[in-house]
Design a protein around this motif. Structure first.
Motif, PDB file in Angstrom:
ATOM      1  N   MET A   1     -38.558 -44.617 -57.891  1.00 33.91           N
ATOM      2  CA  MET A   1     -37.534 -45.452 -57.011  1.00 33.91           C
ATOM      3  C   MET A   1     -36.859 -44.636 -56.188  1.00 33.91           C
ATOM      4  O   MET A   1     -36.283 -43.488 -56.722  1.00 33.91           O
ATOM      5  N   ARG A   2     -36.393 -45.363 -55.415  1.00 35.77           N
ATOM      6  CA  ARG A   2     -35.404 -44.810 -54.361  1.00 35.77           C
ATOM      7  C   ARG A   2     -33.972 -44.655 -55.334  1.00 35.77           C
ATOM      8  O   ARG A   2     -33.527 -45.544 -56.115  1.00 35.77           O
ATOM      9  N   SER A   3     -33.208 -43.662 -54.880  1.00 32.05           N
ATOM     10  CA  SER A   3     -31.983 -43.374 -55.682  1.00 32.05           C
ATOM     11  C   SER A   3     -30.986 -44.572 -55.681  1.00 32.05           C
ATOM     12  O   SER A   3     -30.230 -44.721 -56.660  1.00 32.05           O
ATOM     13  N   THR A   4     -30.976 -45.180 -54.520  1.00 26.96           N
ATOM     14  CA  THR A   4     -29.965 -46.513 -54.296  1.00 26.96           C
ATOM     15  C   THR A   4     -30.176 -47.458 -55.390  1.00 26.96           C
ATOM     16  O   THR A   4     -29.395 -48.317 -55.796  1.00 26.96           O
ATOM     17  N   LEU A   5     -31.515 -47.751 -55.843  1.00 25.22           N
ATOM     18  CA  LEU A   5     -31.720 -48.771 -56.685  1.00 25.22           C
ATOM     19  C   LEU A   5     -31.172 -48.511 -58.085  1.00 25.22           C
ATOM     20  O   LEU A   5     -30.514 -49.559 -58.815  1.00 25.22           O
ATOM     21  N   TYR A   6     -30.987 -47.289 -58.439  1.00 30.05           N
ATOM     22  CA  TYR A   6     -30.304 -47.135 -59.796  1.00 30.05           C
ATOM     23  C   TYR A   6     -28.893 -47.697 -59.778  1.00 30.05           C
ATOM     24  O   TYR A   6     -28.323 -47.943 -60.673  1.00 30.05           O
ATOM     25  N   VAL A   7     -28.296 -47.746 -58.507  1.00 28.29           N
ATOM     26  CA  VAL A   7     -26.620 -47.922 -58.383  1.00 28.29           C
ATOM     27  C   VAL A   7     -26.678 -49.535 -58.154  1.00 28.29           C
ATOM     28  O   VAL A   7     -25.967 -50.184 -58.756  1.00 28.29           O
ATOM     29  N   LYS A   8     -27.295 -50.038 -57.195  1.00 29.49           N
ATOM     30  CA  LYS A   8     -27.347 -51.269 -56.665  1.00 29.49           C
ATOM     31  C   LYS A   8     -27.867 -52.336 -57.415  1.00 29.49           C
ATOM     32  O   LYS A   8     -27.282 -53.597 -57.451  1.00 29.49           O
ATOM     33  N   ASP A   9     -28.892 -52.246 -58.177  1.00 30.23           N
ATOM     34  CA  ASP A   9     -29.510 -53.208 -58.967  1.00 30.23           C
ATOM     35  C   ASP A   9     -28.997 -53.836 -60.004  1.00 30.23           C
ATOM     36  O   ASP A   9     -29.080 -55.182 -60.285  1.00 30.23           O
ATOM     37  N   ASP A  10     -27.923 -53.345 -60.634  1.00 30.58           N
ATOM     38  CA  ASP A  10     -27.263 -53.893 -61.760  1.00 30.58           C
ATOM     39  C   ASP A  10     -25.728 -53.718 -61.490  1.00 30.58           C
ATOM     40  O   ASP A  10     -25.069 -53.408 -62.409  1.00 30.58           O
ATOM     41  N   ASP A  11     -25.444 -53.642 -60.191  1.00 26.17           N
ATOM     42  CA  ASP A  11     -23.857 -53.546 -59.884  1.00 26.17           C
ATOM     43  C   ASP A  11     -23.220 -54.823 -59.568  1.00 26.17           C
ATOM     44  O   ASP A  11     -23.450 -55.546 -58.604  1.00 26.17           O
ATOM     45  N   PHE A  12     -22.542 -55.145 -60.795  1.00 21.94           N
ATOM     46  CA  PHE A  12     -22.092 -56.605 -60.741  1.00 21.94           C
ATOM     47  C   PHE A  12     -20.736 -56.829 -59.390  1.00 21.94           C
ATOM     48  O   PHE A  12     -20.848 -57.845 -58.837  1.00 21.94           O
ATOM     49  N   LEU A  13     -20.201 -55.751 -59.137  1.00 20.35           N
ATOM     50  CA  LEU A  13     -19.295 -55.933 -57.838  1.00 20.35           C
ATOM     51  C   LEU A  13     -20.172 -56.366 -56.711  1.00 20.35           C
ATOM     52  O   LEU A  13     -19.724 -57.020 -55.919  1.00 20.35           O
ATOM     53  N   LEU A  14     -21.293 -55.609 -56.132  1.00 16.20           N
ATOM     54  CA  LEU A  14     -22.113 -55.491 -55.359  1.00 16.20           C
ATOM     55  C   LEU A  14     -22.486 -57.318 -55.485  1.00 16.20           C
ATOM     56  O   LEU A  14     -22.694 -58.060 -54.404  1.00 16.20           O
ATOM     57  N   SER A  15     -22.998 -57.664 -56.754  1.00 15.45           N
ATOM     58  CA  SER A  15     -23.384 -59.264 -56.705  1.00 15.45           C
ATOM     59  C   SER A  15     -22.303 -60.283 -56.393  1.00 15.45           C
ATOM     60  O   SER A  15     -22.617 -61.073 -55.698  1.00 15.45           O
ATOM     61  N   TYR A  16     -21.144 -59.971 -56.828  1.00 11.34           N
ATOM     62  CA  TYR A  16     -19.947 -60.812 -56.529  1.00 11.34           C
ATOM     63  C   TYR A  16     -19.650 -60.703 -55.205  1.00 11.34           C
ATOM     64  O   TYR A  16     -19.248 -61.696 -54.525  1.00 11.34           O
ATOM     65  N   MET A  17     -19.525 -59.515 -54.492  1.00 10.89           N
ATOM     66  CA  MET A  17     -19.026 -59.328 -52.943  1.00 10.89           C
ATOM     67  C   MET A  17     -20.189 -59.792 -52.098  1.00 10.89           C
ATOM     68  O   MET A  17     -19.780 -60.372 -51.074  1.00 10.89           O
ATOM     69  N   TYR A  18     -21.347 -59.205 -52.356  1.00  8.30           N
ATOM     70  CA  TYR A  18     -22.392 -59.352 -51.209  1.00  8.30           C
ATOM     71  C   TYR A  18     -23.623 -60.178 -51.736  1.00  8.30           C
ATOM     72  O   TYR A  18     -24.513 -60.458 -50.814  1.00  8.30           O
ATOM     73  N   GLY A  19     -23.425 -60.702 -52.918  1.00 10.29           N
ATOM     74  CA  GLY A  19     -24.581 -61.668 -53.120  1.00 10.29           C
ATOM     75  C   GLY A  19     -26.030 -60.711 -53.535  1.00 10.29           C
ATOM     76  O   GLY A  19     -27.047 -61.431 -53.562  1.00 10.29           O
ATOM     77  N   ASN A  20     -25.772 -59.556 -53.920  1.00  8.89           N
ATOM     78  CA  ASN A  20     -26.995 -58.723 -54.436  1.00  8.89           C
ATOM     79  C   ASN A  20     -27.311 -59.477 -55.792  1.00  8.89           C
ATOM     80  O   ASN A  20     -26.445 -59.795 -56.665  1.00  8.89           O
ATOM     81  N   PHE A  21     -28.666 -59.453 -56.123  1.00  9.65           N
ATOM     82  CA  PHE A  21     -29.261 -60.080 -57.131  1.00  9.65           C
ATOM     83  C   PHE A  21     -29.191 -58.857 -58.348  1.00  9.65           C
ATOM     84  O   PHE A  21     -29.648 -57.912 -58.046  1.00  9.65           O
ATOM     85  N   ILE A  22     -28.698 -59.127 -59.461  1.00 12.01           N
ATOM     86  CA  ILE A  22     -28.647 -58.255 -60.456  1.00 12.01           C
ATOM     87  C   ILE A  22     -29.450 -58.748 -61.808  1.00 12.01           C
ATOM     88  O   ILE A  22     -29.621 -60.118 -62.000  1.00 12.01           O
ATOM     89  N   THR A  23     -29.899 -58.060 -62.505  1.00  5.38           N
ATOM     90  CA  THR A  23     -30.721 -58.408 -63.704  1.00  5.38           C
ATOM     91  C   THR A  23     -29.782 -58.549 -65.045  1.00  5.38           C
ATOM     92  O   THR A  23     -30.139 -59.119 -66.169  1.00  5.38           O
ATOM     93  N   LEU A  24     -28.583 -57.976 -65.223  1.00  5.16           N
ATOM     94  CA  LEU A  24     -27.711 -58.138 -66.349  1.00  5.16           C
ATOM     95  C   LEU A  24     -28.308 -57.111 -67.362  1.00  5.16           C
ATOM     96  O   LEU A  24     -27.565 -57.404 -68.502  1.00  5.16           O
ATOM     97  N   THR A  25     -29.308 -56.459 -67.073  1.00  2.14           N
ATOM     98  CA  THR A  25     -30.009 -55.683 -68.513  1.00  2.14           C
ATOM     99  C   THR A  25     -29.033 -54.397 -68.693  1.00  2.14           C
ATOM    100  O   THR A  25     -29.179 -53.888 -69.690  1.00  2.14           O
ATOM    101  N   ASN A  26     -28.187 -53.877 -67.791  1.00  6.24           N
ATOM    102  CA  ASN A  26     -27.421 -52.460 -67.964  1.00  6.24           C
ATOM    103  C   ASN A  26     -26.097 -52.883 -68.094  1.00  6.24           C
ATOM    104  O   ASN A  26     -25.244 -51.965 -67.894  1.00  6.24           O
ATOM    105  N   ILE A  27     -25.638 -53.907 -68.200  1.00  4.32           N
ATOM    106  CA  ILE A  27     -24.246 -53.961 -68.097  1.00  4.32           C
ATOM    107  C   ILE A  27     -23.633 -54.212 -69.405  1.00  4.32           C
ATOM    108  O   ILE A  27     -24.356 -54.833 -70.391  1.00  4.32           O
ATOM    109  N   GLY A  28     -22.564 -53.317 -69.917  1.00  4.22           N
ATOM    110  CA  GLY A  28     -21.904 -53.277 -71.200  1.00  4.22           C
ATOM    111  C   GLY A  28     -20.959 -54.316 -71.614  1.00  4.22           C
ATOM    112  O   GLY A  28     -20.587 -55.177 -70.451  1.00  4.22           O
TER     113      GLY A  28
END
Length: 127
Positions: A1-28
């Protein structure tokens, strides 16, 4: 995978600010508590299915149910979410889709919307 996916796919701040979809699987737990404390909502969450076996196929790992547990925690704490289901023909369609929708509608109180989008197939996907 591209390196940005590791950061953006489960970044809740990007979800909140920009509407990125997250899976919530890596959130502590700390991040979940931060979301609730600061009312970071709505969040945009990819669910795809509520069935454990189907989620293992879609996510490719057995830890995927953590995302559903985290969604339940956020819902119980009043955090509003918009849900996305990526429709994968032959995997999460038919009865599975019906059951997922029914359980989301009846089992969660803070879901604002549910969208169903087709899976994107490109020359880069493995079949």
């Amino acid at each position: 995978m591209r390196s940005t996916l590791y950061v953006k796919d489960d970044d809740f701040l990007l979800s909140y600010m920009y509407g990125n979809f997250i899976t919530l699987t890596n959130i502590g737990k700390k991040d979940l508590e931060r979301i609730v404390r600061y009312r970071l909502e709505p969040l945009f969450v990819s669910v795809h299915s509520l069935d454990r076996e189907v989620r293992e196929v879609v996510f490719g790992n057995k830890k995927n149910m953590k995302g559903i547990e985290n969604l339940k925690f956020l819902d119980k704490n009043g955090i509003k979410t918009n849900i996305q289901i990526v429709l994968c023909p032959g995997i999460n369609d038919g009865n599975n889709m019906r059951n997922t929708l029914l359980n989301l509608i009846t089992g969660y109180r803070n879901i604002m919307s549910i969208g169903i989008v087709p899976v994107g197939i490109t020359k880069y996907n493995r079949k």
